[in-house]
Scaffold this active site. Sequence first.
Site, short mmCIF file in Angstrom:
data_model
loop_
_atom_site.label_atom_id
_atom_site.label_comp_id
_atom_site.label_asym_id
_atom_site.label_seq_id
_atom_site.Cartn_x
_atom_site.Cartn_y
_atom_site.Cartn_z
N HIS A 39 0.40 48.53 15.64
CA HIS A 39 0.29 47.23 16.10
C HIS A 39 -1.19 47.50 17.00
O HIS A 39 -1.47 48.44 17.39
CB HIS A 39 1.11 46.98 17.30
CG HIS A 39 0.92 45.77 18.11
ND1 HIS A 39 0.18 45.50 19.07
CD2 HIS A 39 1.77 44.48 17.88
CE1 HIS A 39 0.16 44.32 19.42
NE2 HIS A 39 1.37 43.83 18.78
N ASP A 77 4.75 37.07 16.44
CA ASP A 77 3.77 37.35 17.76
C ASP A 77 4.27 36.86 18.99
O ASP A 77 3.38 36.52 19.97
CB ASP A 77 2.39 37.46 17.36
CG ASP A 77 1.55 38.36 17.94
OD1 ASP A 77 2.07 39.45 18.77
OD2 ASP A 77 0.42 38.58 17.67
N GLU A 92 7.35 40.82 14.85
CA GLU A 92 6.42 41.63 15.82
C GLU A 92 6.46 41.05 17.44
O GLU A 92 5.62 40.22 17.54
CB GLU A 92 4.92 41.75 15.23
CG GLU A 92 3.94 42.28 16.08
CD GLU A 92 2.49 41.84 15.89
OE1 GLU A 92 2.14 42.07 14.43
OE2 GLU A 92 1.86 41.64 16.63
C1 VNL Z 1 -2.23 39.17 22.53
C2 VNL Z 1 -1.80 38.69 21.43
C3 VNL Z 1 -1.85 40.39 22.93
C4 VNL Z 1 -0.90 39.48 20.65
C5 VNL Z 1 -1.29 41.16 22.16
O1 VNL Z 1 -0.39 42.57 22.79
C6 VNL Z 1 -0.48 40.75 21.04
C7 VNL Z 1 -3.09 38.24 23.19
C8 VNL Z 1 -1.12 42.88 24.01
O2 VNL Z 1 -3.32 37.18 22.89
O3 VNL Z 1 -3.89 38.85 24.13
O4 VNL Z 1 0.35 41.69 20.37
MN MN Z 2 1.43 41.48 18.76
#
Ligand code: VNL
Ligand code: MN
Length: 352
Positions: free
Chosen positions: A187, A313, A10
């Site tokens: 997601h 992530d 991911e």
């Molecule tokens: C965040 C974390 C944002 C994981 C994400 O997608 C993500 C964040 C915008 O910490 O803001 O996939």
């Molecule tokens: Mn993510």
Amino acid sequence: MTGYRRIATEEAFAPPELLQLYRGLLRDGDGDVPRDRGFESLWGFYLGSAAERPRAVVRRLTDLGAGRIADMDAAGIDHQVLALTAPGTNVLDAPTARTMATLTNDMAAQAVRDHPDRFTALATVAWQDALDGNADAAVAELDRAVRRLGMCGVIANSHVQGTYLDDQRFWPVLEAAELLDVPVYLHPNTPNDRMVEPLHEAGLDGAIYGFAVETGMHLLRIVTSGVFDRFPRLRLVVGHLGEALPFWLPRIDHFHAAQVASGRYPAMKALQLRPSDYLRRNVWYTTSGMAWQRGIMFVREVVGPDRVLYAMDYPYQYEPDEVRHQDELPLDAAAKREFFEGIATRLFHLTV
Ligand code: VNL
Ligand code: MN
């Protein structure tokens, strides 16, 4: 040395062109698209803050070359499954979303061609085409991305301006994913404008909790709408150890049966199986952002070890120590290899 390759599943990127559109949306809005305070909160922060973490995140998102590979090497990540970051093209009007989806797929395909051993990519489609009665366009782009560009799935950055994939207008795209035999990665997105307020006022709308509220609900809507009765071979992937749903399985089954029996809600129809059965048959669970051995072992136990796999992530949670923590899961060598490599290879039909 470990006996396995670490495949992270991911891992986000963003074309600079999309971030430029986000800057315009934050500044001027878009007359054709309803306001989205979750988007304003998330991307107002990442594109507006002078603090170190958001600036590093934005820099890393746009790097599909040497910088990203150096980060992967430093953390021991052999391979990333790339996906367009949230909310992707979901906040754009349909024609702009279509243009950006094409550009995004071409950019990701180039990165994969440049570094085939390090990257594969999920396709991006303009889901809102389906809402405008133009699902064929989204299906055509998915087909191009999978069959011509070699992509191994499709990203769904959750709600599309407040609509969810249980809406039957989206189902032609789900049907195409089933036919192409590629998974849909569900997601998180920020909660839609109708549900964001009480989360936002407390600082809870983002990755800390609001994502899980929004995306766990989305997954449950997909299950209870009967998507998997209609598309029994459709495969969904969800991050963050299932957005808490694995912990809720008995209660969901109990009240689903009770509500169906009493006819309480027109929207809640009888299904062929229990909700938990679909969550054990059609859904895979990644550990993105949830480097927690006890949580991982619990989810393996309740949904099955063959559907729980590694994700980082990146770049939002680029924490090399969390890789080590998962290396030390209390699993034998074969199970650990499945967790980091085997399940992902089969789920995404990876060839490298
Ligand atoms: C965040 C974390 C944002 C994981 C994400 O997608 C993500 C964040 C915008 O910490 O803001 O996939
Ligand atoms: Mn993510």
